[in-house]
Motif scaffolding. Structure first.
Motif, mmCIF file in Angstrom:
data_model
loop_
_atom_site.group_PDB
_atom_site.id
_atom_site.type_symbol
_atom_site.label_atom_id
_atom_site.label_comp_id
_atom_site.label_asym_id
_atom_site.label_seq_id
_atom_site.Cartn_x
_atom_site.Cartn_y
_atom_site.Cartn_z
ATOM 1 N N ARG A 167 -9.845 49.018 45.991
ATOM 2 C CA ARG A 167 -9.192 49.617 44.828
ATOM 3 C C ARG A 167 -8.136 48.717 44.183
ATOM 4 N NH1 ARG A 167 -8.258 55.722 47.282
ATOM 5 N NH2 ARG A 167 -10.475 56.301 47.361
ATOM 6 N N LYS A 168 -7.833 47.606 44.812
ATOM 7 C CA LYS A 168 -6.770 46.753 44.265
ATOM 8 C C LYS A 168 -7.082 45.295 44.540
ATOM 9 C CE LYS A 168 -2.802 46.398 46.393
ATOM 10 N NZ LYS A 168 -1.465 46.715 46.941
ATOM 11 N N SER A 213 -10.893 45.063 39.141
ATOM 12 C CA SER A 213 -10.764 45.078 40.596
ATOM 13 C C SER A 213 -12.041 45.576 41.249
ATOM 14 C CB SER A 213 -9.583 45.960 41.008
ATOM 15 O OG SER A 213 -8.363 45.407 40.588
ATOM 16 N N ASN A 214 -12.613 46.634 40.698
ATOM 17 C CA ASN A 214 -13.859 47.165 41.244
ATOM 18 C C ASN A 214 -14.977 46.135 41.161
ATOM 19 O OD1 ASN A 214 -15.716 49.478 42.071
ATOM 20 N ND2 ASN A 214 -16.587 48.940 40.081
ATOM 21 N N HIS A 215 -15.046 45.427 40.039
ATOM 22 C CA HIS A 215 -16.092 44.413 39.859
ATOM 23 C C HIS A 215 -15.911 43.261 40.845
ATOM 24 C CE1 HIS A 215 -19.167 42.188 37.738
ATOM 25 N NE2 HIS A 215 -18.355 41.148 37.644
ATOM 26 N N GLU A 269 -1.736 42.161 39.286
ATOM 27 C CA GLU A 269 -2.820 43.014 39.760
ATOM 28 C C GLU A 269 -3.828 43.205 38.637
ATOM 29 O OE1 GLU A 269 -3.413 47.646 41.240
ATOM 30 O OE2 GLU A 269 -1.578 46.566 41.803
ATOM 31 N N LEU A 270 -5.109 43.031 38.932
ATOM 32 C CA LEU A 270 -6.146 43.213 37.936
ATOM 33 C C LEU A 270 -6.300 44.686 37.572
ATOM 34 C CD1 LEU A 270 -8.972 40.812 39.229
ATOM 35 C CD2 LEU A 270 -7.125 40.323 37.612
ATOM 36 N N SER A 279 -15.742 39.210 46.221
ATOM 37 C CA SER A 279 -14.862 38.042 46.360
ATOM 38 C C SER A 279 -13.920 38.218 47.552
ATOM 39 C CB SER A 279 -14.056 37.842 45.081
ATOM 40 O OG SER A 279 -14.902 37.626 43.978
ATOM 41 N N LYS A 280 -13.424 37.105 48.049
ATOM 42 C CA LYS A 280 -12.564 37.111 49.222
ATOM 43 C C LYS A 280 -11.205 36.484 48.891
ATOM 44 C CE LYS A 280 -16.070 38.592 51.677
ATOM 45 N NZ LYS A 280 -16.122 40.015 52.135
#
Length: 242
Positions: free
Chosen positions: A60-61, A25-27, A19-20, A34-35
Protein backbone atom coordinates in the motif's frame (compact mmCIF):
# COMPACT_ATOMS: atom_id res chain seq x y z
CA UNK A 1 17.26 -4.50 -15.87
CA UNK A 2 14.71 -2.02 -17.16
CA UNK A 3 14.36 1.10 -15.02
CA UNK A 4 10.76 2.04 -14.24
CA UNK A 5 9.50 5.50 -15.22
CA UNK A 6 6.75 6.80 -12.96
CA UNK A 7 4.66 9.96 -13.18
CA UNK A 8 4.36 11.86 -9.91
CA UNK A 9 2.23 15.00 -9.60
CA UNK A 10 3.69 17.92 -7.70
CA UNK A 11 7.13 19.44 -7.28
CA UNK A 12 10.24 17.24 -7.52
CA UNK A 13 13.83 18.07 -6.64
CA UNK A 14 17.15 16.44 -5.80
CA UNK A 15 17.73 14.96 -2.34
CA UNK A 16 14.00 14.56 -1.84
CA UNK A 17 12.22 11.64 -0.16
CA UNK A 18 8.60 11.14 -1.13
CA UNK A 19 5.72 8.71 -1.16
CA UNK A 20 4.17 7.76 -4.50
CA UNK A 21 0.45 8.11 -5.13
CA UNK A 22 -1.77 5.14 -4.26
CA UNK A 23 -2.20 4.19 -7.93
CA UNK A 24 1.54 4.39 -8.61
CA UNK A 25 2.35 2.49 -5.41
CA UNK A 26 -0.03 -0.30 -6.37
CA UNK A 27 1.51 -0.52 -9.84
CA UNK A 28 5.08 -0.55 -8.51
CA UNK A 29 4.47 -3.06 -5.73
CA UNK A 30 1.87 -5.41 -7.23
CA UNK A 31 2.37 -5.19 -10.99
CA UNK A 32 6.06 -4.41 -11.45
CA UNK A 33 6.97 -6.16 -8.17
CA UNK A 34 9.83 -3.73 -7.62
CA UNK A 35 12.17 -4.15 -4.67
CA UNK A 36 13.94 -1.82 -2.26
CA UNK A 37 17.17 -0.57 -3.78
CA UNK A 38 16.03 -0.80 -7.40
CA UNK A 39 16.51 2.37 -9.50
CA UNK A 40 13.53 4.45 -10.65
CA UNK A 41 12.96 7.58 -12.72
CA UNK A 42 10.22 10.05 -11.79
CA UNK A 43 8.80 12.89 -13.87
CA UNK A 44 6.07 15.46 -13.29
CA UNK A 45 5.75 17.12 -16.69
CA UNK A 46 8.15 20.00 -16.04
CA UNK A 47 10.48 18.81 -18.83
CA UNK A 48 12.96 17.09 -16.54
CA UNK A 49 13.29 13.64 -15.05
CA UNK A 50 14.50 12.69 -11.60
CA UNK A 51 16.57 9.59 -10.88
CA UNK A 52 16.39 7.77 -7.57
CA UNK A 53 15.72 4.43 -5.92
CA UNK A 54 12.99 2.69 -3.97
CA UNK A 55 13.61 2.87 -0.23
CA UNK A 56 10.34 1.30 0.96
CA UNK A 57 8.05 -1.02 -0.99
CA UNK A 58 4.89 -2.47 0.55
CA UNK A 59 1.51 -3.36 -0.90
CA UNK A 60 0.00 0.00 0.00
CA UNK A 61 2.96 2.36 0.23
CA UNK A 62 6.06 2.99 -1.87
CA UNK A 63 8.70 5.57 -1.00
CA UNK A 64 11.44 6.93 -3.25
CA UNK A 65 14.67 8.77 -2.58
CA UNK A 66 15.54 11.18 -5.42
CA UNK A 67 19.26 11.73 -5.99
CA UNK A 68 19.53 13.78 -9.20
CA UNK A 69 17.63 16.02 -11.62
CA UNK A 70 18.27 15.34 -15.30
CA UNK A 71 17.36 17.75 -18.12
CA UNK A 72 16.38 15.38 -20.92
CA UNK A 73 14.07 16.49 -23.72
CA UNK A 74 12.52 14.16 -26.27
CA UNK A 75 10.14 16.79 -27.64
CA UNK A 76 9.69 17.22 -31.36
CA UNK A 77 10.56 20.55 -32.99
CA UNK A 78 7.18 20.32 -34.74
CA UNK A 79 4.15 21.45 -32.73
CA UNK A 80 1.03 19.42 -33.59
CA UNK A 81 -2.40 20.12 -32.13
CA UNK A 82 -4.60 17.13 -32.93
CA UNK A 83 -8.35 17.68 -33.19
CA UNK A 84 -9.71 14.13 -33.09
CA UNK A 85 -13.34 13.25 -33.75
CA UNK A 86 -14.39 11.11 -30.80
CA UNK A 87 -14.90 7.45 -31.64
CA UNK A 88 -16.28 4.52 -29.67
CA UNK A 89 -14.53 1.71 -27.83
CA UNK A 90 -10.77 1.50 -27.74
CA UNK A 91 -10.22 3.39 -31.00
CA UNK A 92 -10.03 6.72 -29.19
CA UNK A 93 -7.73 5.23 -26.55
CA UNK A 94 -5.42 3.95 -29.27
CA UNK A 95 -5.25 7.34 -31.01
CA UNK A 96 -4.41 9.09 -27.76
CA UNK A 97 -1.70 6.60 -26.86
CA UNK A 98 0.00 6.52 -30.24
CA UNK A 99 -0.25 10.26 -30.89
CA UNK A 100 1.58 10.88 -27.61
CA UNK A 101 4.28 8.39 -28.59
CA UNK A 102 4.60 10.20 -31.93
CA UNK A 103 5.09 13.59 -30.25
CA UNK A 104 1.86 15.60 -30.44
CA UNK A 105 1.76 18.75 -28.34
CA UNK A 106 -1.98 19.17 -27.76
CA UNK A 107 -5.08 17.02 -28.21
CA UNK A 108 -8.70 18.14 -28.37
CA UNK A 109 -11.42 15.44 -28.54
CA UNK A 110 -14.12 16.75 -30.88
CA UNK A 111 -17.87 16.20 -30.58
CA UNK A 112 -19.07 15.86 -34.18
CA UNK A 113 -22.44 15.17 -35.80
CA UNK A 114 -21.56 11.50 -36.27
CA UNK A 115 -19.87 11.12 -32.91
CA UNK A 116 -20.84 7.71 -31.53
CA UNK A 117 -20.38 8.81 -27.91
CA UNK A 118 -23.12 10.88 -26.26
CA UNK A 119 -22.46 11.88 -22.65
CA UNK A 120 -23.55 14.54 -20.19
CA UNK A 121 -21.11 17.05 -18.70
CA UNK A 122 -20.30 14.92 -15.64
CA UNK A 123 -19.56 11.82 -17.69
CA UNK A 124 -17.40 13.84 -20.09
CA UNK A 125 -15.36 14.89 -17.05
CA UNK A 126 -14.86 11.22 -16.13
CA UNK A 127 -13.95 10.36 -19.71
CA UNK A 128 -11.42 13.20 -19.77
CA UNK A 129 -9.82 11.87 -16.56
CA UNK A 130 -9.64 8.39 -18.11
CA UNK A 131 -8.00 9.76 -21.27
CA UNK A 132 -5.54 11.78 -19.15
CA UNK A 133 -4.36 8.55 -17.51
CA UNK A 134 -3.79 7.01 -20.95
CA UNK A 135 -1.68 10.01 -21.97
CA UNK A 136 0.41 9.86 -18.79
CA UNK A 137 0.97 6.11 -19.22
CA UNK A 138 2.10 6.73 -22.81
CA UNK A 139 4.61 9.33 -21.55
CA UNK A 140 5.90 6.85 -18.98
CA UNK A 141 6.41 4.27 -21.72
CA UNK A 142 7.97 6.45 -24.45
CA UNK A 143 10.25 8.60 -22.29
CA UNK A 144 8.60 12.00 -22.70
CA UNK A 145 9.04 14.38 -19.78
CA UNK A 146 6.46 16.88 -21.05
CA UNK A 147 2.82 15.79 -20.91
CA UNK A 148 0.78 16.87 -23.94
CA UNK A 149 -2.16 19.13 -23.13
CA UNK A 150 -5.48 17.28 -23.23
CA UNK A 151 -8.36 19.72 -23.64
CA UNK A 152 -11.92 18.97 -22.61
CA UNK A 153 -14.18 17.54 -25.34
CA UNK A 154 -15.18 20.44 -27.56
CA UNK A 155 -17.93 20.99 -30.12
CA UNK A 156 -16.59 20.63 -33.65
CA UNK A 157 -17.58 24.07 -34.92
CA UNK A 158 -16.15 25.86 -31.89
CA UNK A 159 -12.75 24.20 -32.38
CA UNK A 160 -12.66 24.73 -36.15
CA UNK A 161 -13.37 28.43 -35.69
CA UNK A 162 -10.70 29.02 -33.02
CA UNK A 163 -8.03 31.53 -33.99
CA UNK A 164 -4.58 30.03 -34.49
CA UNK A 165 -1.38 30.91 -36.36
CA UNK A 166 -0.78 27.20 -37.06
CA UNK A 167 -1.32 25.67 -40.48
CA UNK A 168 -4.77 24.05 -40.55
CA UNK A 169 -4.87 20.62 -42.21
CA UNK A 170 -7.45 17.89 -42.66
CA UNK A 171 -7.52 14.72 -44.74
CA UNK A 172 -9.34 13.92 -47.96
CA UNK A 173 -8.48 10.95 -50.26
CA UNK A 174 -9.03 13.11 -53.37
CA UNK A 175 -7.11 16.17 -52.20
CA UNK A 176 -4.63 17.60 -54.71
CA UNK A 177 -1.72 17.95 -52.29
CA UNK A 178 0.13 15.59 -49.96
CA UNK A 179 1.85 16.54 -46.71
CA UNK A 180 5.11 16.89 -48.59
CA UNK A 181 3.68 19.81 -50.55
CA UNK A 182 2.39 21.82 -47.60
CA UNK A 183 4.14 24.83 -46.12
CA UNK A 184 4.52 24.03 -42.42
CA UNK A 185 6.15 26.88 -40.55
CA UNK A 186 7.37 27.53 -37.02
CA UNK A 187 3.80 27.84 -35.72
CA UNK A 188 3.20 24.15 -36.33
CA UNK A 189 0.09 22.32 -37.45
CA UNK A 190 -3.52 22.06 -36.35
CA UNK A 191 -4.51 18.61 -37.63
CA UNK A 192 -8.19 17.69 -37.93
CA UNK A 193 -9.22 14.01 -38.06
CA UNK A 194 -12.81 12.86 -38.45
CA UNK A 195 -14.72 10.26 -36.41
CA UNK A 196 -15.65 6.74 -37.52
CA UNK A 197 -18.41 7.89 -39.86
CA UNK A 198 -16.47 10.82 -41.25
CA UNK A 199 -17.63 14.43 -41.38
CA UNK A 200 -21.05 15.55 -42.52
CA UNK A 201 -21.41 17.83 -45.55
CA UNK A 202 -22.06 20.74 -43.20
CA UNK A 203 -18.90 20.02 -41.23
CA UNK A 204 -16.84 19.77 -44.41
CA UNK A 205 -18.18 23.19 -45.40
CA UNK A 206 -17.24 24.54 -41.95
CA UNK A 207 -13.66 23.29 -42.34
CA UNK A 208 -13.38 25.17 -45.63
CA UNK A 209 -14.76 28.33 -44.04
CA UNK A 210 -12.38 27.84 -41.10
CA UNK A 211 -9.32 27.89 -43.34
CA UNK A 212 -8.45 24.19 -43.30
CA UNK A 213 -6.48 22.82 -46.25
CA UNK A 214 -7.16 19.27 -47.44
CA UNK A 215 -4.25 16.86 -47.89
CA UNK A 216 -4.19 13.22 -48.85
CA UNK A 217 -2.42 10.11 -47.60
CA UNK A 218 -3.08 8.18 -50.79
CA UNK A 219 -6.31 7.27 -52.56
CA UNK A 220 -7.67 4.90 -49.91
CA UNK A 221 -10.13 5.82 -47.14
CA UNK A 222 -8.51 5.15 -43.79
CA UNK A 223 -10.16 4.28 -40.50
CA UNK A 224 -10.13 7.13 -38.01
CA UNK A 225 -7.39 5.63 -35.83
CA UNK A 226 -5.26 4.73 -38.87
CA UNK A 227 -5.70 8.22 -40.31
CA UNK A 228 -4.55 9.99 -37.15
CA UNK A 229 -1.50 7.80 -36.57
CA UNK A 230 -0.44 7.88 -40.22
CA UNK A 231 -0.93 11.63 -40.60
CA UNK A 232 1.10 12.43 -37.49
CA UNK A 233 3.83 10.03 -38.63
CA UNK A 234 3.98 11.69 -42.05
CA UNK A 235 4.21 15.17 -40.54
CA UNK A 236 6.93 14.11 -38.14
CA UNK A 237 8.88 12.37 -40.89
CA UNK A 238 8.84 15.44 -43.14
CA UNK A 239 8.94 18.34 -40.66
CA UNK A 240 9.67 16.81 -37.24
CA UNK A 241 12.12 14.32 -35.81
CA UNK A 242 11.23 10.94 -37.31
Amino acid sequence: MRISRIYHPGALHSDQELELTSDASNHVANVLRSKVGQPVVLFNGDGNEYSGEFIDVSKRKVRVQIDAKLSISLESPLSIHLGQGISRGDRMDLVLQKSVELGVTEITPLITERCGVKLDAQRWQKKHAQWQKIIIAACEQCGRNVIPTLHMPTEFQAWVNQSTPALRLTLHPRAEKSFRHTAVGSDGVRLLIGPEGGFSDQELYQTEQGGFHTVQLGPRVLRTETAAITAISALQAIYGDL
